[in-house]
Design a protein around this motif. Structure first.
Motif, PDB file in Angstrom:
ATOM      1  N   GLU A 178       0.854  -1.188   0.000  1.00  0.00           N
ATOM      2  CA  GLU A 178       0.000   0.000   0.000  1.00  0.00           C
ATOM      3  C   GLU A 178       0.894   1.244   0.000  1.00  0.00           C
ATOM      4  OE1 GLU A 178      -3.899  -0.358   0.823  1.00  0.00           O
ATOM      5  OE2 GLU A 178      -3.072  -1.972  -0.415  1.00  0.00           O
ATOM      6  N   ASN A 179       0.608   2.192  -0.881  1.00  0.00           N
ATOM      7  CA  ASN A 179       1.453   3.372  -0.985  1.00  0.00           C
ATOM      8  C   ASN A 179       0.591   4.607  -1.236  1.00  0.00           C
ATOM      9  OD1 ASN A 179       3.359   5.388  -2.019  1.00  0.00           O
ATOM     10  ND2 ASN A 179       4.832   3.694  -2.051  1.00  0.00           N
ATOM     11  N   ASP A 180       0.368   5.400  -0.172  1.00  0.00           N
ATOM     12  CA  ASP A 180      -0.491   6.585  -0.277  1.00  0.00           C
ATOM     13  C   ASP A 180       0.038   7.609  -1.271  1.00  0.00           C
ATOM     14  OD1 ASP A 180      -2.899   6.523   1.209  1.00  0.00           O
ATOM     15  OD2 ASP A 180      -1.779   6.562   3.070  1.00  0.00           O
ATOM     16  N   LEU A 181       1.348   7.861  -1.241  1.00  0.00           N
ATOM     17  CA  LEU A 181       1.938   8.882  -2.104  1.00  0.00           C
ATOM     18  C   LEU A 181       1.722   8.549  -3.574  1.00  0.00           C
ATOM     19  CD1 LEU A 181       3.668  11.383  -2.637  1.00  0.00           C
ATOM     20  CD2 LEU A 181       5.704   9.931  -2.439  1.00  0.00           C
ATOM     21  N   ILE A 182       2.068   7.328  -3.973  1.00  0.00           N
ATOM     22  CA  ILE A 182       1.921   6.947  -5.378  1.00  0.00           C
ATOM     23  C   ILE A 182       0.452   6.845  -5.763  1.00  0.00           C
ATOM     24  CG2 ILE A 182       2.575   5.255  -7.135  1.00  0.00           C
ATOM     25  CD1 ILE A 182       4.889   6.809  -5.937  1.00  0.00           C
ATOM     26  N   SER A 183      -0.408   6.515  -4.803  1.00  0.00           N
ATOM     27  CA  SER A 183      -1.845   6.474  -5.089  1.00  0.00           C
ATOM     28  C   SER A 183      -2.363   7.858  -5.430  1.00  0.00           C
ATOM     29  CB  SER A 183      -2.617   5.898  -3.898  1.00  0.00           C
ATOM     30  OG  SER A 183      -2.389   4.511  -3.786  1.00  0.00           O
ATOM     31  N   GLY A 184      -1.804   8.887  -4.779  1.00  0.00           N
ATOM     32  CA  GLY A 184      -2.193  10.249  -5.119  1.00  0.00           C
ATOM     33  C   GLY A 184      -1.775  10.607  -6.526  1.00  0.00           C
ATOM     34  N   ILE A 185      -0.579  10.187  -6.912  1.00  0.00           N
ATOM     35  CA  ILE A 185      -0.059  10.474  -8.253  1.00  0.00           C
ATOM     36  C   ILE A 185      -0.836   9.707  -9.318  1.00  0.00           C
ATOM     37  CG2 ILE A 185       1.963  10.209  -9.766  1.00  0.00           C
ATOM     38  CD1 ILE A 185       3.699  10.650  -7.268  1.00  0.00           C
ATOM     39  N   THR A 186      -1.244   8.475  -8.990  1.00  0.00           N
ATOM     40  CA  THR A 186      -1.896   7.600  -9.974  1.00  0.00           C
ATOM     41  C   THR A 186      -3.416   7.566  -9.801  1.00  0.00           C
ATOM     42  OG1 THR A 186      -1.566   5.684  -8.521  1.00  0.00           O
ATOM     43  CG2 THR A 186       0.145   6.130 -10.159  1.00  0.00           C
ATOM     44  N   ILE A 187      -3.975   8.596  -9.176  1.00  0.00           N
ATOM     45  CA  ILE A 187      -5.416   8.768  -8.956  1.00  0.00           C
ATOM     46  C   ILE A 187      -6.098   7.504  -8.430  1.00  0.00           C
ATOM     47  CG2 ILE A 187      -5.832  10.782 -10.387  1.00  0.00           C
ATOM     48  CD1 ILE A 187      -6.415   9.109 -12.766  1.00  0.00           C
ATOM     49  N   GLY A 188      -5.418   6.856  -7.471  1.00  0.00           N
ATOM     50  CA  GLY A 188      -6.058   5.775  -6.730  1.00  0.00           C
ATOM     51  C   GLY A 188      -5.607   4.366  -7.028  1.00  0.00           C
ATOM     52  N   GLU A 189      -4.482   4.199  -7.711  1.00  0.00           N
ATOM     53  CA  GLU A 189      -4.109   2.869  -8.172  1.00  0.00           C
ATOM     54  C   GLU A 189      -3.096   2.123  -7.309  1.00  0.00           C
ATOM     55  OE1 GLU A 189      -5.290   1.175 -11.569  1.00  0.00           O
ATOM     56  OE2 GLU A 189      -6.659   2.186 -10.232  1.00  0.00           O
ATOM     57  N   CYS A 190      -2.559   2.738  -6.270  1.00  0.00           N
ATOM     58  CA  CYS A 190      -1.477   2.066  -5.543  1.00  0.00           C
ATOM     59  C   CYS A 190      -1.840   1.617  -4.138  1.00  0.00           C
ATOM     60  CB  CYS A 190      -0.224   2.928  -5.517  1.00  0.00           C
ATOM     61  SG  CYS A 190       0.726   2.716  -7.037  1.00  0.00           S
ATOM     62  N   TYR A 191      -3.108   1.309  -3.920  1.00  0.00           N
ATOM     63  CA  TYR A 191      -3.469   0.543  -2.733  1.00  0.00           C
ATOM     64  C   TYR A 191      -3.363  -0.908  -3.191  1.00  0.00           C
ATOM     65  CZ  TYR A 191      -4.945   5.093  -1.221  1.00  0.00           C
ATOM     66  OH  TYR A 191      -4.947   6.428  -0.903  1.00  0.00           O
ATOM     67  N   HIS A 192      -2.097  -1.276  -3.453  1.00  0.00           N
ATOM     68  CA  HIS A 192      -1.842  -2.420  -4.317  1.00  0.00           C
ATOM     69  C   HIS A 192      -1.878  -3.768  -3.599  1.00  0.00           C
ATOM     70  CE1 HIS A 192      -1.311  -2.723  -8.524  1.00  0.00           C
ATOM     71  NE2 HIS A 192      -0.204  -3.434  -8.483  1.00  0.00           N
ATOM     72  N   ASN A 193      -1.642  -3.768  -2.296  1.00  0.00           N
ATOM     73  CA  ASN A 193      -1.779  -5.028  -1.568  1.00  0.00           C
ATOM     74  C   ASN A 193      -3.244  -5.463  -1.586  1.00  0.00           C
ATOM     75  OD1 ASN A 193      -1.823  -6.453   1.561  1.00  0.00           O
ATOM     76  ND2 ASN A 193      -0.191  -7.026   0.140  1.00  0.00           N
ATOM     77  N   TYR A 194      -4.131  -4.508  -1.344  1.00  0.00           N
ATOM     78  CA  TYR A 194      -5.569  -4.799  -1.408  1.00  0.00           C
ATOM     79  C   TYR A 194      -5.957  -5.261  -2.811  1.00  0.00           C
ATOM     80  CZ  TYR A 194     -10.647  -4.178  -1.180  1.00  0.00           C
ATOM     81  OH  TYR A 194     -12.005  -4.385  -1.248  1.00  0.00           O
ATOM     82  N   HIS A 195      -5.460  -4.559  -3.816  1.00  0.00           N
ATOM     83  CA  HIS A 195      -5.873  -4.859  -5.187  1.00  0.00           C
ATOM     84  C   HIS A 195      -5.468  -6.270  -5.605  1.00  0.00           C
ATOM     85  CE1 HIS A 195      -6.857  -4.500  -9.359  1.00  0.00           C
ATOM     86  NE2 HIS A 195      -5.594  -4.604  -9.739  1.00  0.00           N
ATOM     87  N   HIS A 196      -4.284  -6.724  -5.198  1.00  0.00           N
ATOM     88  CA  HIS A 196      -3.875  -8.068  -5.595  1.00  0.00           C
ATOM     89  C   HIS A 196      -4.575  -9.151  -4.792  1.00  0.00           C
ATOM     90  CE1 HIS A 196      -0.610  -8.124  -8.678  1.00  0.00           C
ATOM     91  NE2 HIS A 196      -0.725  -6.816  -8.484  1.00  0.00           N
ATOM     92  N   VAL A 197      -5.112  -8.788  -3.624  1.00  0.00           N
ATOM     93  CA  VAL A 197      -5.905  -9.745  -2.853  1.00  0.00           C
ATOM     94  C   VAL A 197      -7.332  -9.790  -3.383  1.00  0.00           C
ATOM     95  CG1 VAL A 197      -6.838 -10.288  -0.564  1.00  0.00           C
ATOM     96  CG2 VAL A 197      -4.496  -9.464  -0.777  1.00  0.00           C
TER      97      VAL A 197
END
Length: 279
Positions: A178-197
């Motif tokens: 999970e990466n808040d900073l990159i999620s801000g840059i990518t408009i919501g795409e880097c809550y990545h641990n959740y996404h792969h689960v």
């Protein structure tokens, strides 16, 4: 235009076409196809196909941008070398019949050359010049070149940064974090641990149109006007069970960390949940 192009990737190629996390009516599909073409990251058909391969064979040689081969490779290097043979061999096991059945996807694939050059390079350069009297240099280097550079690197950061750094509140055995900073840059795409689960969730995160997840907010807005529907999501109970069973303890509600809950209590909770699942 940077945001619109980004939505063509996040809301369109990723959440709609790659994961089928929601359904979209024809006007929304056409609009997202146009936005997606503005980003020049391959046609939707190729993007969605490769992303399905990435999820099915994540962090193996069959993963097109396998993060186990290093930061540079997963960021951009995978585009500069020949694909590992496993990518092609195992990639053929991924079903793409739904993509072939979508006329919007096939139209873009057939006419991608003309559409891409027009929407990625020509239109973004001419529009500021015609409408606001901008110089050709500024229009080209800012609205066209920098915009494309920024969107490309934002997307690549999902493959590199978010697969190598970040906490893992949902499954500590998965590489993505999970990466808040990159999620801000990518408009919501880097809550990545959740996404792969939970890859089928239209939010690609636990929370919806908040916490830097502008892409989820766009889908929710489209649902309100009737263009998006059948949005898939995960119940809080299922999320909680997964967090307690496989998380690294950093979840803000159900994590334990150093002070929220003693580890013995977490172990007891995991045992109780396992027994419930067995029953």
């Amino acid at each position: 235009m940077m945001y619109l192009g980004g939505f063509g990737i996040t809301v369109g190629a990723h959440r709609l076409w790659a994961h089928r996390a929601y359904k979209a009516k024809l006007p929304l599909r056409i609009m997202l196809m146009i936005f997606n073409t503005m980003s020049f990251q391959n046609p939707i058909y190729i993007w969605a196909r490769d992303h399905r391969v990435h999820h099915k064979f994540s962090e193996t040689d069959a993963d097109p941008h396998n993060a186990m081969r290093g930061f540079f490779f997963s960021h951009v290097g995978w585009l500069l070398v020949r694909k590992h043979p496993d990518v092609s061999i195992k990639g053929k096991t991924v079903d793409v019949s739904d993509l072939k059945a979508d006329p919007v996807v096939m139209f873009q694939l057939k006419h991608y050359g003309v559409l891409m050059y027009t929407l990625t390079f020509i239109f973004p350069t001419l529009f500021p010049m015609i409408c606001w009297g901008e110089t050709m240099d500024n229009a080209w280097y800012v609205c066209t070149a920098f915009r494309w550079f920024f969107i490309l690197n934002g997307t690549w950061c999902i493959n590199s940064v978010c697969h190598l750094f970040g906490n893992k509140p949902y499954d500590k055995n998965f590489n993505p974090g999970e990466n808040d900073l990159i999620s801000g840059i990518t408009i919501g795409e880097c809550y990545h641990n959740y996404h792969h689960v939970f890859p089928w969730d239209y939010k690609a995160a636990e929370l919806g149109g908040s916490r830097n997840n502008i892409s989820a907010a766009v889908i929710e807005l489209m649902a309100k006007i009737g263009w998006a529907y059948d949005m898939k999501t995960v119940s809080p109970d299922i999320i909680k069970r997964r967090v307690l069973r496989t998380g690294d303890g950093t979840h803000p509600i159900w994590g334990w960390g150093d002070k929220d809950q003693p580890k013995d209590e977490i172990k007891d909770a995991i045992i109780v949940n396992k027994n419930k699942v067995k029953k």
